[in-house]
Design an enzyme around this catalytic site. Sequence first.
Site, mmCIF file in Angstrom:
data_model
loop_
_atom_site.group_PDB
_atom_site.id
_atom_site.type_symbol
_atom_site.label_atom_id
_atom_site.label_comp_id
_atom_site.label_asym_id
_atom_site.label_seq_id
_atom_site.Cartn_x
_atom_site.Cartn_y
_atom_site.Cartn_z
ATOM 1 N N ASP A 182 0.837 -1.194 0.000
ATOM 2 C CA ASP A 182 0.000 0.000 0.000
ATOM 3 C C ASP A 182 0.876 1.250 0.000
ATOM 4 O O ASP A 182 2.001 1.238 0.512
ATOM 5 C CB ASP A 182 -0.895 0.020 1.235
ATOM 6 C CG ASP A 182 -2.216 -0.690 1.015
ATOM 7 O OD1 ASP A 182 -2.587 -0.902 -0.146
ATOM 8 O OD2 ASP A 182 -2.878 -1.026 2.016
ATOM 9 N N ARG B 223 -1.551 -0.894 -8.813
ATOM 10 C CA ARG B 223 -2.874 -0.377 -8.458
ATOM 11 C C ARG B 223 -2.852 1.148 -8.537
ATOM 12 O O ARG B 223 -1.991 1.800 -7.930
ATOM 13 C CB ARG B 223 -3.256 -0.805 -7.041
ATOM 14 C CG ARG B 223 -4.598 -0.226 -6.553
ATOM 15 C CD ARG B 223 -4.765 -0.372 -5.048
ATOM 16 N NE ARG B 223 -4.709 -1.757 -4.650
ATOM 17 C CZ ARG B 223 -4.301 -2.165 -3.441
ATOM 18 N NH1 ARG B 223 -3.864 -1.297 -2.560
ATOM 19 N NH2 ARG B 223 -4.294 -3.453 -3.139
#
Length: 304
Positions: free
Chosen positions: A135, A185
């Site tokens: 992340d 992402r």
Amino acid sequence: MLRTSLLAAARSPVARGLVERSPLTKPVVSRFVAGAETPDAVEATRALVESGRAVTIDYLGEDTTDVADASHTVKAYVELLSALSGEGLAAGADVSVKLSAVGQALPGDGHQIALDNARLIAEAAAGAGATLTLDMEDHTTTDSTLDILSELRADFPWVGAVLQAYLHRTEGDARDLAVAGSRVRLCKGAYREPASVAFQDKAEVDRNYVRVLRILMRGEGYPMVASHDPRIIAIAGDLGAGRDFEYQMLYGIRPQEQEAIARRGDTMRVYVPYGVQWYGYFMRRLAERPANLGFFLRALATRG
């Protein structure tokens, strides 16, 4: 102004105490957070997989300032991956890890501690047949996160990256990452950032999202389109026609649209958070969309 206030509250110990102590909060939080323990995450995964959706699972926590807490987070991911494997749910699953939760913010050798801990999670993911995505957090951690990504990919080339469309630097980072085998992402970004590093206007963020998306779709990597915006989803479908990519959405947000995307044969991966450290994540979800805040306030009112 509302978004800024909510993001400030996400870092406020006083606001955190008020929200966490309220008996009215838990039923609302459960819409966005799968639960507190590993079995909760496993059951949420099972339901999503049975509906034709894939998952990426986040054990909630960030800004760890204690080595033992960082080790606890690693153990939680290892336990989760083992449980998913035992239930036949690990193949095709992904885990999302915030490096600040595994030591990145520790003084001195935090970068190395985070790298070592992320490597342990990557090894567990590989053993279970799952993958790992790092992340992205606030802009002060971007360089360290990309450096750790590069080091991990030497042994685990499938480790995924995250880029945030609101950062000015992201076009350049996308060009660097849009290479064969690279899972990336793309999200809009959910942290409070200064104008010196990030676009402040929603329309500017949206335009940059599309610019970066074009780079990823034209590259040789594997784009992961993290958005709930119908316009972005439609653009991704046009840009990605004939190539391999996936959509990603958050647990509890637009579930019917998630199912519709899966039914038409596209890969739809749901970001599933779990754990007791839900406060920061929850507040960022409220800040992202006024509809989420409205849902929260209506739920509190009807339970009051």
